[in-house]
Design a protein around this motif. Sequence first.
Motif, mmCIF file in Angstrom:
data_model
loop_
_atom_site.group_PDB
_atom_site.id
_atom_site.type_symbol
_atom_site.label_atom_id
_atom_site.label_comp_id
_atom_site.label_asym_id
_atom_site.label_seq_id
_atom_site.Cartn_x
_atom_site.Cartn_y
_atom_site.Cartn_z
ATOM 1 N N HIS A 44 0.824 -1.219 0.000
ATOM 2 C CA HIS A 44 0.000 0.000 0.000
ATOM 3 C C HIS A 44 0.855 1.264 0.000
ATOM 4 O O HIS A 44 0.480 2.273 -0.594
ATOM 5 C CB HIS A 44 -0.929 0.010 1.214
ATOM 6 N N ALA A 97 -3.638 -5.341 -4.994
ATOM 7 C CA ALA A 97 -3.605 -4.111 -4.206
ATOM 8 C C ALA A 97 -3.418 -2.884 -5.098
ATOM 9 O O ALA A 97 -4.029 -1.831 -4.857
ATOM 10 C CB ALA A 97 -2.487 -4.182 -3.161
ATOM 11 N N SER A 107 -6.734 -2.145 -7.006
ATOM 12 C CA SER A 107 -7.860 -1.833 -6.118
ATOM 13 C C SER A 107 -7.768 -0.427 -5.529
ATOM 14 O O SER A 107 -8.732 0.081 -4.967
ATOM 15 C CB SER A 107 -7.937 -2.851 -4.976
ATOM 16 N N ARG A 108 -6.592 0.213 -5.684
ATOM 17 C CA ARG A 108 -6.397 1.531 -5.109
ATOM 18 C C ARG A 108 -6.078 2.605 -6.150
ATOM 19 O O ARG A 108 -6.014 3.788 -5.808
ATOM 20 C CB ARG A 108 -5.272 1.502 -4.073
ATOM 21 N N SER A 109 -5.869 2.200 -7.390
ATOM 22 C CA SER A 109 -5.480 3.180 -8.403
ATOM 23 C C SER A 109 -6.170 2.874 -9.724
ATOM 24 O O SER A 109 -6.342 1.705 -10.096
ATOM 25 C CB SER A 109 -3.954 3.177 -8.591
ATOM 26 N N GLU A 110 -6.545 3.934 -10.440
ATOM 27 C CA GLU A 110 -7.185 3.818 -11.749
ATOM 28 C C GLU A 110 -6.168 4.025 -12.875
ATOM 29 O O GLU A 110 -6.498 3.845 -14.054
ATOM 30 C CB GLU A 110 -8.316 4.862 -11.855
ATOM 31 N N SER A 131 -0.515 1.204 -13.668
ATOM 32 C CA SER A 131 -0.608 0.009 -12.814
ATOM 33 C C SER A 131 -0.696 -1.245 -13.677
ATOM 34 O O SER A 131 -0.026 -2.253 -13.412
ATOM 35 C CB SER A 131 -1.835 0.117 -11.894
ATOM 36 N N GLY A 168 -9.070 -6.710 -8.463
ATOM 37 C CA GLY A 168 -8.815 -5.481 -7.709
ATOM 38 C C GLY A 168 -9.571 -4.296 -8.280
ATOM 39 O O GLY A 168 -10.130 -3.482 -7.541
ATOM 40 N N ARG A 169 -9.587 -4.198 -9.622
ATOM 41 C CA ARG A 169 -10.333 -3.100 -10.244
ATOM 42 C C ARG A 169 -11.821 -3.215 -9.947
ATOM 43 O O ARG A 169 -12.492 -2.219 -9.674
ATOM 44 C CB ARG A 169 -10.087 -3.129 -11.758
ATOM 45 N N ARG A 185 -12.421 -2.069 -6.467
ATOM 46 C CA ARG A 185 -12.374 -0.609 -6.348
ATOM 47 C C ARG A 185 -13.654 0.032 -6.887
ATOM 48 O O ARG A 185 -14.198 0.965 -6.287
ATOM 49 C CB ARG A 185 -11.159 -0.071 -7.106
ATOM 50 N N ARG A 220 -16.366 -0.529 -4.392
ATOM 51 C CA ARG A 220 -16.181 0.358 -3.249
ATOM 52 C C ARG A 220 -16.634 1.780 -3.578
ATOM 53 O O ARG A 220 -17.301 2.438 -2.773
ATOM 54 C CB ARG A 220 -14.712 0.351 -2.818
#
Length: 385
Positions: free
Chosen positions: A41, A79, A82-85, A89, A133-134, A137, A140
């Motif tokens: 992270h 990870a 799931s945290r970045s578009e 990535s 992960g996408r 996200r 979420r």
Amino acid sequence: MTTFFLCLLGGIFHADDTVGAPGALAYVVAALSAALVLARHRIPVIALAAATVCALLVTPLGLLPTPLIIAPVIVISYAMTSRSERASSWLLIFTAVVLIIGPMLFFGGVISWEDSSRLGTVAAAPLMAGVLGRSTRHRRAYLDSIQERARRAEETRDSEARRKVAEERLRIARELHDLVAHQVTLANAQAAVAERLFDTQPDKARSTLRDLLQTTRNALDELRAAVGLLRQQDDESQAPEPAPGIAQLSNLFGSFTQIGLAVELRSEGSDRVLPPAVDLTAYRVVQEALTNTAKHSTAKTAQVQLAWEAKWLTIKIIDPGPARRTDPQRSSGYGLLGMGERSSAVGGEFSTQRPASGGFAVTVRLPLHIADNPDRIQPTTRNGQ
């Protein structure tokens, strides 16, 4: 810890298709790879690069490439997406996959169908983790948007409820002011007449006292009806009385005649049925204007003019004056303010004038039809001199 045991579990499969305990280097690589997962992270790019380098040691250590042994790469890939578009990535994940399976393809000798399927699984695992992960996200973000909409809807409901409560309180305050000012003015005038006639004309004084009794009774009835607006909606023990309107002006004029104020009514144009809110506003404006005349003017007559137009009803209440002690336009009361607010509430216009001949005039222009969307009404209030 889980990734450490997954790496060790993958380390029991050797490249010669045998199964045995992982060597000491396998423990070191597994521990190092698992430690990199903890930084996924904070520094995901560095963690993925280092985990990829550890995965490249699978072939030199004589281990069989499987998704288990590259578990840290899979976890870090999940990870990152799931945290970045950012597209970077995905570029990093594709690069890691190519680096992992590239040496196996080019330096592993002849590739059998079994090896091909195994390498395909190894390559697909980080990519599937990235897709998962996408999706996580997006889910979420969707849940966050639903919660935000729910919060805004709750705030909107609360603000709308507060606005309606404020409007209802203002409406009740206007009703109380109008009826109390009118009835108390009548009662005060009738009491003064009775006191003046008590010794010289007792019969007329007695008749005036009967009128005073009726006036106070009417005041109590109207006060009870107004206070009844505060009752809960589910309390229907007492049905509300119909609101007054233009049709009751003759009765209103009669009450002023009892205290010595003669009211003349002039009407131009064809009478029409008014919307309830406009009808009540017209009545209350006339009532308040005549009450101000009785309180602030020495005039014995007043004139009410109704002008019916295609889309508007113009009402003008003329007090010929002169003023008694206070100027109604500069009075500290809420009469003029209430008339202006009532007119604006239904989309009308309110103004006061002081004619050259003296006295005071109140003019209100009310729409014969209230707009479907009241927010589009732009009412104006003017105070003339």
